[in-house]
Each structure stands twice: as structure tokens, then as C-alpha cells.
Design a protein around this motif. Sequence first.
Motif, PDB file in Angstrom:
ATOM      1  N   SER A  30     -10.286  -7.529 -15.008  1.00 58.76           N
ATOM      2  CA  SER A  30      -9.658  -7.773 -13.709  1.00 58.76           C
ATOM      3  C   SER A  30     -10.200  -9.049 -13.068  1.00 58.76           C
ATOM      4  CB  SER A  30      -9.844  -6.577 -12.778  1.00 58.76           C
ATOM      5  OG  SER A  30     -11.212  -6.354 -12.545  1.00 58.76           O
ATOM      6  N   ALA A  31     -11.495  -9.307 -13.209  1.00 55.48           N
ATOM      7  CA  ALA A  31     -12.071 -10.549 -12.684  1.00 55.48           C
ATOM      8  C   ALA A  31     -11.512 -11.757 -13.433  1.00 55.48           C
ATOM      9  CB  ALA A  31     -13.585 -10.509 -12.793  1.00 55.48           C
ATOM     10  N   THR A  32     -11.311 -11.615 -14.739  1.00 53.21           N
ATOM     11  CA  THR A  32     -10.737 -12.697 -15.526  1.00 53.21           C
ATOM     12  C   THR A  32      -9.292 -12.957 -15.122  1.00 53.21           C
ATOM     13  OG1 THR A  32     -12.175 -12.117 -17.366  1.00 53.21           O
ATOM     14  CG2 THR A  32     -10.276 -13.480 -17.871  1.00 53.21           C
ATOM     15  N   ALA A  33      -8.543 -11.919 -14.856  1.00 50.60           N
ATOM     16  CA  ALA A  33      -7.150 -12.086 -14.432  1.00 50.60           C
ATOM     17  C   ALA A  33      -7.070 -12.811 -13.088  1.00 50.60           C
ATOM     18  CB  ALA A  33      -6.463 -10.732 -14.349  1.00 50.60           C
ATOM     19  N   VAL A  34      -7.956 -12.465 -12.174  1.00 49.75           N
ATOM     20  CA  VAL A  34      -7.970 -13.139 -10.872  1.00 49.75           C
ATOM     21  C   VAL A  34      -8.350 -14.604 -11.053  1.00 49.75           C
ATOM     22  CG1 VAL A  34      -9.176 -13.244  -8.662  1.00 49.75           C
ATOM     23  CG2 VAL A  34      -8.391 -11.059  -9.536  1.00 49.75           C
ATOM     24  N   THR A  35      -9.326 -14.874 -11.913  1.00 47.21           N
ATOM     25  CA  THR A  35      -9.732 -16.253 -12.180  1.00 47.21           C
ATOM     26  C   THR A  35      -8.578 -17.057 -12.770  1.00 47.21           C
ATOM     27  OG1 THR A  35     -12.004 -15.532 -12.549  1.00 47.21           O
ATOM     28  CG2 THR A  35     -11.404 -17.701 -13.386  1.00 47.21           C
ATOM     29  N   CYS A  36      -7.864 -16.465 -13.725  1.00 40.66           N
ATOM     30  CA  CYS A  36      -6.707 -17.149 -14.319  1.00 40.66           C
ATOM     31  C   CYS A  36      -5.639 -17.426 -13.272  1.00 40.66           C
ATOM     32  CB  CYS A  36      -6.130 -16.316 -15.456  1.00 40.66           C
ATOM     33  SG  CYS A  36      -7.162 -16.269 -16.922  1.00 40.66           S
ATOM     34  N   PHE A  37      -5.392 -16.474 -12.401  1.00 37.67           N
ATOM     35  CA  PHE A  37      -4.397 -16.671 -11.341  1.00 37.67           C
ATOM     36  C   PHE A  37      -4.796 -17.828 -10.430  1.00 37.67           C
ATOM     37  CE2 PHE A  37      -3.086 -15.883  -6.957  1.00 37.67           C
ATOM     38  CZ  PHE A  37      -1.709 -15.914  -7.104  1.00 37.67           C
ATOM     39  N   LEU A  38      -6.066 -17.863 -10.033  1.00 38.37           N
ATOM     40  CA  LEU A  38      -6.518 -18.924  -9.132  1.00 38.37           C
ATOM     41  C   LEU A  38      -6.483 -20.292  -9.805  1.00 38.37           C
ATOM     42  CD1 LEU A  38      -9.500 -17.122  -7.387  1.00 38.37           C
ATOM     43  CD2 LEU A  38      -7.250 -17.628  -6.437  1.00 38.37           C
ATOM     44  N   GLU A  40      -4.500 -21.251 -12.263  1.00 40.06           N
ATOM     45  CA  GLU A  40      -3.100 -21.656 -12.431  1.00 40.06           C
ATOM     46  C   GLU A  40      -2.471 -22.022 -11.088  1.00 40.06           C
ATOM     47  OE1 GLU A  40       0.194 -22.653 -14.652  1.00 40.06           O
ATOM     48  OE2 GLU A  40      -1.834 -22.203 -15.307  1.00 40.06           O
ATOM     49  N   TYR A  41      -2.893 -21.357 -10.027  1.00 39.85           N
ATOM     50  CA  TYR A  41      -2.362 -21.671  -8.702  1.00 39.85           C
ATOM     51  C   TYR A  41      -2.879 -23.021  -8.214  1.00 39.85           C
ATOM     52  CZ  TYR A  41      -1.009 -21.005  -3.844  1.00 39.85           C
ATOM     53  OH  TYR A  41      -0.437 -21.154  -2.610  1.00 39.85           O
ATOM     54  N   ALA A  42      -4.156 -23.317  -8.534  1.00 38.82           N
ATOM     55  CA  ALA A  42      -4.767 -24.559  -8.059  1.00 38.82           C
ATOM     56  C   ALA A  42      -4.125 -25.794  -8.692  1.00 38.82           C
ATOM     57  CB  ALA A  42      -6.261 -24.548  -8.335  1.00 38.82           C
ATOM     58  N   TRP A  43      -3.912 -25.745  -9.998  1.00 40.02           N
ATOM     59  CA  TRP A  43      -3.310 -26.888 -10.678  1.00 40.02           C
ATOM     60  C   TRP A  43      -2.566 -26.374 -11.898  1.00 40.02           C
ATOM     61  CZ3 TRP A  43      -6.040 -32.163 -10.596  1.00 40.02           C
ATOM     62  CH2 TRP A  43      -5.201 -33.145 -11.118  1.00 40.02           C
ATOM     63  N   PRO A  44      -1.293 -26.060 -11.747  1.00 41.77           N
ATOM     64  CA  PRO A  44      -0.522 -25.459 -12.848  1.00 41.77           C
ATOM     65  C   PRO A  44      -0.536 -26.302 -14.119  1.00 41.77           C
ATOM     66  CG  PRO A  44       0.734 -25.412 -10.807  1.00 41.77           C
ATOM     67  CD  PRO A  44      -0.480 -26.248 -10.560  1.00 41.77           C
ATOM     68  N   GLY A  45      -0.861 -25.648 -15.220  1.00 40.36           N
ATOM     69  CA  GLY A  45      -0.822 -26.294 -16.516  1.00 40.36           C
ATOM     70  C   GLY A  45      -2.051 -27.078 -16.910  1.00 40.36           C
TER      71      GLY A  45
END
Length: 82
Positions: A30-38, A40-45
Motif C-alpha cells: 500500500s505504501a508503494t502504491a501511494v508512492t507510485c501515485f505521487l 506519476e502525479y508529480a511528473w507523468p511518465g
Amino acid sequence: MVGISLEIAAVDASAKIFWIKFQTAWLLPSATAVTCFLLEYAWPGRWLTRRNLVLLSIPCLLNFVMILTKTFIIWSGKGSVF
């Protein structure tokens, strides 16, 4: 929340240990999923390349393997923590 509720509701020690392991198994993913979301949100791709996703998944997989094989010293109850 489900793991915490069922841990509190458990009567015997083995059931409580199972629910603690259940909570621990879901903590890192769950912590990894939140990190991935942040990221990707900060700079997509830019940040979430295949290499970075593999590196982020390694701790989750190691944690899961340690829970399954009972090599983690807390689960075995043998020896000292220090």
C-alpha cells in the motif's frame, strides 16, 4: 482496517499472529502504491519507468517471502531482537 478489527476480535494467540502477519503483508504494497501515485502525479511518465517499478516492488516481495518462510526473527520468537 479489516486486519486491525479481526486482530482485536481474535481470541487465541495464533489467530492474532495471523492477523498481524496479514497487516504486515499489506503495509508495504500500500505504501508503494501511494508512492507510485505521487510520482506519476508529480511528473507523468518521468519517474515510473519499468526499472523504477521493479526497484519499488523488491521490498514488498522480500517482506512477503519472509512472512511465508518464517525467517523473520519477530515471527519465529527465537533469539533476541537486538
